[in-house]
Write a protein that holds these residues in place. Structure first.
Motif, PDB file in Angstrom:
ATOM      1  N   MET A  53       0.862  -1.190   0.000  1.00  0.00           N
ATOM      2  CA  MET A  53       0.000   0.000   0.000  1.00  0.00           C
ATOM      3  C   MET A  53       0.895   1.236   0.000  1.00  0.00           C
ATOM      4  SD  MET A  53      -2.949  -1.240   2.668  1.00  0.00           S
ATOM      5  CE  MET A  53      -3.679   0.369   2.826  1.00  0.00           C
ATOM      6  N   HIS A  54       0.371   2.337  -0.530  1.00  0.00           N
ATOM      7  CA  HIS A  54       1.152   3.581  -0.528  1.00  0.00           C
ATOM      8  C   HIS A  54       0.193   4.770  -0.584  1.00  0.00           C
ATOM      9  CE1 HIS A  54       4.844   5.767  -0.661  1.00  0.00           C
ATOM     10  NE2 HIS A  54       4.458   6.449  -1.721  1.00  0.00           N
ATOM     11  N   THR A  55       0.649   5.895  -0.027  1.00  0.00           N
ATOM     12  CA  THR A  55      -0.125   7.138  -0.019  1.00  0.00           C
ATOM     13  C   THR A  55       0.793   8.271  -0.435  1.00  0.00           C
ATOM     14  OG1 THR A  55      -1.419   6.268   1.839  1.00  0.00           O
ATOM     15  CG2 THR A  55      -1.606   8.627   1.390  1.00  0.00           C
ATOM     16  N   ALA A  56       0.335   9.120  -1.353  1.00  0.00           N
ATOM     17  CA  ALA A  56       1.151  10.230  -1.858  1.00  0.00           C
ATOM     18  C   ALA A  56       0.258  11.429  -2.149  1.00  0.00           C
ATOM     19  CB  ALA A  56       1.889   9.813  -3.129  1.00  0.00           C
ATOM     20  N   ILE A  57       0.853  12.603  -2.170  1.00  0.00           N
ATOM     21  CA  ILE A  57       0.154  13.852  -2.479  1.00  0.00           C
ATOM     22  C   ILE A  57       0.508  14.255  -3.908  1.00  0.00           C
ATOM     23  CG2 ILE A  57      -0.175  16.277  -1.859  1.00  0.00           C
ATOM     24  CD1 ILE A  57       0.805  15.474   1.005  1.00  0.00           C
ATOM     25  N   VAL A  58      -0.503  14.587  -4.694  1.00  0.00           N
ATOM     26  CA  VAL A  58      -0.296  14.993  -6.087  1.00  0.00           C
ATOM     27  C   VAL A  58       0.337  16.381  -6.144  1.00  0.00           C
ATOM     28  CG1 VAL A  58      -1.442  15.557  -8.282  1.00  0.00           C
ATOM     29  CG2 VAL A  58      -2.237  13.604  -6.911  1.00  0.00           C
ATOM     30  N   MET A  59       1.395  16.490  -6.943  1.00  0.00           N
ATOM     31  CA  MET A  59       1.981  17.790  -7.276  1.00  0.00           C
ATOM     32  C   MET A  59       1.507  18.223  -8.665  1.00  0.00           C
ATOM     33  SD  MET A  59       3.638  18.719  -4.641  1.00  0.00           S
ATOM     34  CE  MET A  59       4.471  20.148  -5.279  1.00  0.00           C
ATOM     35  N   ASP A  60       1.562  17.296  -9.623  1.00  0.00           N
ATOM     36  CA  ASP A  60       1.146  17.584 -11.003  1.00  0.00           C
ATOM     37  C   ASP A  60       0.546  16.328 -11.619  1.00  0.00           C
ATOM     38  OD1 ASP A  60       2.396  20.318 -11.374  1.00  0.00           O
ATOM     39  OD2 ASP A  60       4.186  19.136 -10.911  1.00  0.00           O
ATOM     40  N   ASN A  61      -0.489  16.507 -12.415  1.00  0.00           N
ATOM     41  CA  ASN A  61      -1.064  15.427 -13.200  1.00  0.00           C
ATOM     42  C   ASN A  61      -0.424  15.503 -14.574  1.00  0.00           C
ATOM     43  OD1 ASN A  61      -2.641  13.687 -14.732  1.00  0.00           O
ATOM     44  ND2 ASN A  61      -4.530  14.246 -13.663  1.00  0.00           N
ATOM     45  N   LEU A  62       0.384  14.496 -14.910  1.00  0.00           N
ATOM     46  CA  LEU A  62       1.124  14.506 -16.170  1.00  0.00           C
ATOM     47  C   LEU A  62       0.340  13.874 -17.311  1.00  0.00           C
ATOM     48  CD1 LEU A  62       4.578  13.433 -14.672  1.00  0.00           C
ATOM     49  CD2 LEU A  62       3.748  15.759 -15.155  1.00  0.00           C
ATOM     50  N   GLY A  63      -0.825  13.286 -17.007  1.00  0.00           N
ATOM     51  CA  GLY A  63      -1.644  12.630 -18.020  1.00  0.00           C
ATOM     52  C   GLY A  63      -1.214  11.185 -18.233  1.00  0.00           C
ATOM     53  N   GLY A  64      -2.090  10.420 -18.835  1.00  0.00           N
ATOM     54  CA  GLY A  64      -1.790   9.024 -19.130  1.00  0.00           C
ATOM     55  C   GLY A  64      -1.580   8.173 -17.883  1.00  0.00           C
ATOM     56  N   GLY A  65      -2.136   8.615 -16.730  1.00  0.00           N
ATOM     57  CA  GLY A  65      -1.997   7.872 -15.483  1.00  0.00           C
ATOM     58  C   GLY A  65      -0.751   8.211 -14.686  1.00  0.00           C
ATOM     59  N   TRP A  66       0.061   9.131 -15.184  1.00  0.00           N
ATOM     60  CA  TRP A  66       1.315   9.517 -14.516  1.00  0.00           C
ATOM     61  C   TRP A  66       1.146  10.806 -13.731  1.00  0.00           C
ATOM     62  CZ3 TRP A  66       5.756   6.812 -14.078  1.00  0.00           C
ATOM     63  CH2 TRP A  66       5.886   5.679 -14.885  1.00  0.00           C
ATOM     64  N   PHE A  67       1.824  10.866 -12.599  1.00  0.00           N
ATOM     65  CA  PHE A  67       1.772  12.027 -11.710  1.00  0.00           C
ATOM     66  C   PHE A  67       3.156  12.353 -11.180  1.00  0.00           C
ATOM     67  CE2 PHE A  67      -2.241   9.829 -11.477  1.00  0.00           C
ATOM     68  CZ  PHE A  67      -3.178  10.845 -11.548  1.00  0.00           C
ATOM     69  N   ASN A  68       3.393  13.630 -10.921  1.00  0.00           N
ATOM     70  CA  ASN A  68       4.469  14.031 -10.025  1.00  0.00           C
ATOM     71  C   ASN A  68       3.832  14.037  -8.653  1.00  0.00           C
ATOM     72  OD1 ASN A  68       6.713  14.452 -11.664  1.00  0.00           O
ATOM     73  ND2 ASN A  68       6.085  16.530 -12.181  1.00  0.00           N
ATOM     74  N   VAL A  69       4.436  13.329  -7.702  1.00  0.00           N
ATOM     75  CA  VAL A  69       3.893  13.241  -6.354  1.00  0.00           C
ATOM     76  C   VAL A  69       4.971  13.586  -5.348  1.00  0.00           C
ATOM     77  CG1 VAL A  69       2.171  11.482  -6.969  1.00  0.00           C
ATOM     78  CG2 VAL A  69       4.415  10.767  -6.104  1.00  0.00           C
ATOM     79  N   VAL A  70       4.524  13.927  -4.153  1.00  0.00           N
ATOM     80  CA  VAL A  70       5.427  14.054  -3.008  1.00  0.00           C
ATOM     81  C   VAL A  70       4.944  13.040  -1.982  1.00  0.00           C
ATOM     82  CG1 VAL A  70       4.111  15.996  -2.017  1.00  0.00           C
ATOM     83  CG2 VAL A  70       6.480  15.613  -1.320  1.00  0.00           C
ATOM     84  N   ASP A  71       5.896  12.296  -1.436  1.00  0.00           N
ATOM     85  CA  ASP A  71       5.546  11.257  -0.472  1.00  0.00           C
ATOM     86  C   ASP A  71       6.743  10.986   0.430  1.00  0.00           C
ATOM     87  OD1 ASP A  71       7.315   9.742  -2.043  1.00  0.00           O
ATOM     88  OD2 ASP A  71       5.730   8.595  -2.995  1.00  0.00           O
ATOM     89  N   SER A  72       6.526  10.121   1.367  1.00  0.00           N
ATOM     90  CA  SER A  72       7.600   9.675   2.252  1.00  0.00           C
ATOM     91  C   SER A  72       7.660   8.156   2.203  1.00  0.00           C
ATOM     92  CB  SER A  72       7.341  10.145   3.686  1.00  0.00           C
ATOM     93  OG  SER A  72       8.425   9.781   4.523  1.00  0.00           O
ATOM     94  N   ASN A  73       8.847   7.641   2.383  1.00  0.00           N
ATOM     95  CA  ASN A  73       9.092   6.200   2.466  1.00  0.00           C
ATOM     96  C   ASN A  73       8.946   5.475   1.136  1.00  0.00           C
ATOM     97  OD1 ASN A  73       9.999   4.192   4.257  1.00  0.00           O
ATOM     98  ND2 ASN A  73       7.956   3.310   4.366  1.00  0.00           N
ATOM     99  N   TRP A  74       9.013   6.194   0.023  1.00  0.00           N
ATOM    100  CA  TRP A  74       8.909   5.564  -1.290  1.00  0.00           C
ATOM    101  C   TRP A  74      10.002   4.515  -1.480  1.00  0.00           C
ATOM    102  CZ3 TRP A  74       5.848   4.207  -4.869  1.00  0.00           C
ATOM    103  CH2 TRP A  74       6.293   3.897  -6.155  1.00  0.00           C
ATOM    104  N   GLN A  75      11.173   4.783  -0.908  1.00  0.00           N
ATOM    105  CA  GLN A  75      12.293   3.838  -1.044  1.00  0.00           C
ATOM    106  C   GLN A  75      12.553   3.101   0.275  1.00  0.00           C
ATOM    107  OE1 GLN A  75      15.629   5.899  -2.817  1.00  0.00           O
ATOM    108  NE2 GLN A  75      14.463   6.415  -4.632  1.00  0.00           N
TER     109      GLN A  75
END
Length: 159
Positions: free
Chosen positions: A109-131
């Motif tokens: 599971m993961h939770t992130a905040i949208v920064m930009d919607n790049l289209g085609g299902g892709w987003f720039n997001v800000v999150d923690s613990n992605w790695q």
């Protein structure tokens, strides 16, 4: 005559109820501020992904938005509404949940905040613990692909 009055009364009550549901979110808090605050912390320690989102929204809203330990139910309780992912913009929250069990936790599971919607299902997001290191990052992400690889579902929330 009496039937027409009852139908009109029921329609008015239903309209008022739907308006109440649609306006639960605060007119004073703008979730774009949460996204900007989160991005300003890039490179810092941010805890687990969901806790990071909880903390950012609480701080940015000056305590008005108090998400708890639940996943799906806490967003509903705090007045967020689910939206179509293609309509997401800065400040919306993307969440990967167990299909059919929104509040149950499972690895992946993961939770992130949208920064930009790049289209085609892709987003720039800000999150923690992605790695898996509890560090805050801004990165590109396709939550649909990510969820499909894990048999999970994508939920996008707007305050």
């Amino acid at each position: 005559m009496q039937r027409r009055f009852l139908v009109t009364l029921i329609a008015a009550i239903m309209a008022m109820l739907s308006l109440t549901t649609a306006t639960q979110a605060s007119p004073t808090f703008n979730p774009v501020n949460a996204a900007n605050l989160a991005a300003s912390r890039q490179g810092q320690w941010g805890d687990q992904c969901k806790q990071f989102v909880n903390d950012i929204f609480r701080e940015a809203s000056r305590g008005e938005v108090a998400l708890g330990g639940g996943y799906y139910s806490d967003f509903v309780k705090e007045g967020f509404g689910r939206i179509d992912p293609s309509a997401a913009w800065r400040g919306d929250v993307i969440q990967i949940n167990v299909r059919g069990y929104g509040d149950r936790y499972e690895p992946g599971m993961h939770t992130a905040i949208v920064m930009d919607n790049l289209g085609g299902g892709w987003f720039n997001v800000v999150d923690s613990n992605w790695q898996n290191d509890e560090i805050i990052r801004v990165h590109q992400w396709n939550p649909h692909t990510y969820a499909a690889q894990r048999g999970m579902e994508v939920n996008v929330w707007r305050y």
